[in-house]
Design a protein around this motif. Structure first.
Motif: not given
Length: 447
Positions: A20-36
Motif C-alpha cells: 500500500i505504501f509502495s503504491c502511494v510512494g509511486m503515485v501521490m508525488p505525481f498528484f502533488m506535482a500536478i497541484a504544485h
C-alpha cells in the motif's frame, strides 16, 4: 501454527501491508506535482494548500513505508535463508539499485518539504516531481526482482549449483515488463480512487468545497484514465502467464481439463474434489482467445500437471475473480466520470456520482491485494519457479508462529497510527492556505 505456514503468513502480511505504501510512494508525488504546477502557473493559493496537504500525507506514509520495507528486507534473510543464499547474488542488483532510488526519493522529499520560500520555485517543483520518479523507479526495480522469481533467468542451474550468473539478464527477465506495467497502472488506479474517495467524502460533508473539488478532480481523472487502460496490460499479462506459467493460468480460471475453445469463467464456487466450478458464468472460447489470441487454441488444464506442482486452485481463482470484478466496477465508474466531464457536465454536481467515488475508496486496493495473491500464491509451490520449492527455502528455526503474531500486532498498531495521523492531516486542511483569500471557505474555529 506450523512454522512453514507461519513463515509464509508473516511474509504475506508484511508484503500486503507494505504494498500500500509502495503504491502511494509511486503515485501521490505525481498528484502533488500536478497541484504544485497549477499553483505556479495560476497563483491560486488553494493549489498551494493542496500541494502542502498532500506532501505532508506523503511524508507520513513514506516514513511508515520505510519501516515496513526495512522489516521486509530482514525477513527475506531470516525466514528464507536458503533462498537468499543462492538467489542473493543473482537478483541482488535490482535490490541495490532500489536502495539508491529510495535514498534519492528521501533526499528529494526533504528538499521539497523544507524548500518552500527557500528554493527557486521551479527547482522546488522539480524536487517534488523527482520524489515520484524515484518512487516509480524503486517500485519497478522491486518488481523486477519479484518477476525473476516467476521467470528465473541470468544463470545456469547445473547439478544444484547456480553458475554463469548474469545480473543484468536476471533483472530484465521475461516477466519484468508485463508485471511492472500491470502493477504500476494498478497503483495509479488504487491510489487515485482512494484519494478521490476521501475528497469526495469531504465534498458530501460540504467542507472546503473548492479545495476538495480541485483535489478530487486531479485524483479522479488520473484514476479513471488508468482504469480504462488497465485491461490492455491485463491482456499482456495473461498471454505472458499462459506461456511461462500455464499452471498459474489454469488455477486463475479454475480450468481443470485441457480443451480447445476453453471457457472464461466468471464467479462460481470451486469444487476441487469433483474438478469443476459450480454456479459460474461461462463465456465460450474467451479463455483460449485471451491466452493465445485464438478462440480454438487449446488451454492446458490443471489436472495435466503433476499434483505436487499445482498451486491451490480455489485461493488463486477467488483472488483473480475479486481482481477482475472490482476492476470492471472501477472501469464503469471511470466511464461515467469521463463522460460527465466530456458530455454531461450536469452530472458533476450530482450526489450519486460523488457517492460512487466514496464507495469506491477501498476497491482499488482490495483489487490490488487480490492481484498480488494471484501472483504469489499462483507461483506455489515454487519460491524460484521450477528451480527451488518454497518448503526448501524456509528457515529451520522454530517458533516462527510467535514472530508472526508479533508482526501482526506491530502492523495493526502502525495501521492505527497512520489512520490517526492522516485523519489529523485532513482536519488541518483549513490552516494550509491564506484565510484572507476569497476562495477560503471553511474557517477553523476554537471548538
Amino acid at each position: 501454527m506450523d512454522d512453514f505456514i507461519a513463515a509464509r503468513s508473516q511474509m504475506a502480511l508484511s508484503l500486503g501491508f507494505h504494498i500500500i505504501f509502495s503504491c502511494v510512494g509511486m503515485v501521490m508525488p505525481f498528484f502533488m506535482a500536478i497541484a504544485h504546477y497549477k499553483y505556479l502557473k495560476t497563483g491560486d493559493k488553494i493549489y498551494k494548500g493542496l500541494t502542502k496537504a498532500w506532501s505532508k500525507g506523503i511524508a507520513i506514509l513514506f516514513a511508515t513505508g520505510a519501516v515496513s520495507g526495512t522489516m521486509l528486507s530482514f525477513e527475506l534473510g531470516q525466514l528464507w535463508p536458503k533462498f537468499m543464499e543462492h538467489a542473493g547474488s543473482i537478483f541482488g542488483m535490482p535490490f541495490s539499485l532500489e536502495g539508491t532510488a529510495f535514498f534519492v526519493e528521501a533526499i528529494a522529499l526533504g528538499f521539497f518539504l523544507y524548500g518552500w520560500g527557500k528554493l527557486n520555485p521551479w527547482f522546488h517543483w522539480f524536487t517534488g516531481l523527482l520524489v515520484g520518479i524515484s518512487g516509480l523507479a524503486s517500485g519497478i526495480l522491486v518488481l523486477a526482482a519479484n518477476a525473476w522469481m516467476n521467470s528465473p533467468a541470468g544463470f545456469d542451474f547445473v547439478n544444484g549449483e547456480y553458475l554463469n550468473v548474469n545480473p543484468v539478464k536476471a533483472m530484465f527477465n521475461d516477466a519484468w515488463f508485463s508485471q511492472a506495467l500491470h502493477m504500476i497502472i494498478a497503483a495509479f488506479i488504487a491510489t487515485g480512487f482512494a484519494v478521490a474517495g476521501v475528497h469526495a467524502f469531504m465534498i458530501l460533508k460540504g467542507k472546503n468545497l473548492v479545495f476538495h473539488t480541485k483535489a478530487f478532480k486531479i485524483a479522479a481523472i488520473s484514476a479513471s484514465i488508468a482504469a480504462l487502460i488497465q485491461p490492455l496490460s491485463g491482456d499482456i499479462s495473461a498471454k505472458d502467464v499462459s506461456k511461462r506459467q500455464p499452471e498459474k493460468l489454469a488455477a486463475m480460471e479454475a480450468h481443470f481439463h485441457t480443451e480447445r475453445n476453453a471457457d472464461f469463467i466468471l464467479g462460481g464456487i470451486v469444487n476441487e474434489n469433483e474438478h469443476k466450478v459450480d454456479y459460474a458464468i461461462k463465456i465460450p472460447g474467451l479463455l483460449s482467445f485471451l491466452s493465445h489470441g485464438d478462440f480454438n487454441a487449446p488451454v492446458k488444464g490443471i489436472l495435466d500437471f503433476p499434483e505436487q506442482d499445482r498451486p491451490p486452485v480455489a485461493i488463486v481463482h477467488y483472488a483473480f475473480q475479486i481482481m477482475i470484478m472490482l476492476g470492471v466496477a472501477l472501469m464503469i465508474i471511470s466511464i461515467l466520470y469521463l463522460l460527465a466531464i466530456l458530455k454531461k457536465k450536469s452530472w458533476l454536481s450530482k450526489k450519486w456520482l460523488i457517492k460512487l467515488f466514496v464507495m469506491a475508496t477501498p476497491l482499488g486496493y482490495i483489487a490490488l491485494e487480490a492481484g498480488w495473491v494471484v501472483t504469489e500464491v499462483g507461483r506455489q509451490p515454487w519460491i524460484i519457479y521450477k528451480i527451488m520449492r518454497t518448503s526448501e527455502a524456509v528457515t529451520p528455526m522454530p517458533g516462527i508462529a510467535y514472530t508472526f503474531y508479533l508482526f501482526t500486532l506491530i502492523f495493526m498498531s502502525l495501521s492505527l497510527i497512520v489512520i490517526f495521523l492522516l485523519y489529523r492531516q485532513i482536519k488541518m486542511v483549513p490552516y494550509l492556505y491564506d484565510e484572507t483569500d476569497p476562495k477560503f471557505i471553511h474557517k477553523p474555529t476554537n471548538k
